[in-house]
Design an enzyme around this catalytic site. Structure first.
Site, PDB file in Angstrom:
ATOM      1  CG  HIS A 129      -1.941  -1.022   1.261  1.00 26.05           C
ATOM      2  ND1 HIS A 129      -1.700  -2.306   1.685  1.00 26.05           N
ATOM      3  CD2 HIS A 129      -3.242  -0.984   0.894  1.00 26.05           C
ATOM      4  CE1 HIS A 129      -2.809  -3.015   1.582  1.00 26.05           C
ATOM      5  NE2 HIS A 129      -3.763  -2.242   1.099  1.00 26.05           N
ATOM      6  CG  ASP A 163      26.156   2.579  -8.038  1.00 25.31           C
ATOM      7  OD1 ASP A 163      26.526   1.986  -9.066  1.00 25.31           O
ATOM      8  OD2 ASP A 163      25.912   3.792  -7.999  1.00 25.31           O
TER       9      ASP A 163
END
Length: 157
Positions: free
Chosen positions: A76, A127
């Site tokens: 949700h 990263d």
């Protein structure tokens, strides 16, 4: 066994939470990233070429928590009232443990937001350091605690 995300025709559906009461809910998750001594040193001395690794990971973790329903089917969209992060330096590993706590007043829990925040924060560290160490390992992403809602409290021992 009734599966909550399938209707009577086995079609996917989002769980209807409209009849649930709003309660204050929070969840804390954590995870580790293990790296080479060179990568760890680049972080703590702020010499990583892509910039301030830990500060960027904090921003990524918050953004990851906020964007959870875009990434995880059937989650949700939530109005988070708070996302807090903490990063623990682990020089003996070497690496870092990232903690994310998500909080709201609502009808459904925030465990997925905390877990997604941790995942995105750790992936951001990877990263930013992969040019130094492609062998980094992300592990132990887990729910540490939750409060609120029908199922009550959970605390990892």
């Amino acid at each position: 066994m009734n599966l909550t995300h399938l209707d009577e025709n086995d079609k996917p559906k989002m769980v209807d939470v409209s009849s649930k009461p709003e309660t204050v809910r929070s969840a804390t998750a954590s995870g580790l990233i293990e790296m080479s001594p060179d990568a760890y040193e680049a972080v703590v001395t702020q010499r990583a070429k892509k910039g301030p690794v830990l500060q960027t990971a904090v921003i990524a973790a918050i953004q990851g928590a906020k964007r959870t329903p875009e990434l995880i089917p059937m989650c949700h969209p939530l109005m988070l009232s708070s996302v807090k992060t903490e990063i623990e330096e682990l020089p003996d590993l070497p690496g870092f443990r990232l903690w994310v706590t998500a909080k709201l007043t609502g009808k459904t829990g925030v465990e997925m937001e905390a877990l997604t925040g941790v995942s995105v924060g750790l992936l951001t560290i990877y990263d930013m350091l992969k040019a130094i160490d492609k062998g980094m390992v992300i592990r132990e992403i887990r729910l540490e605690s939750k409060t609120g809602g029908k199922s009550g409290e959970f605390r990892r021992d």
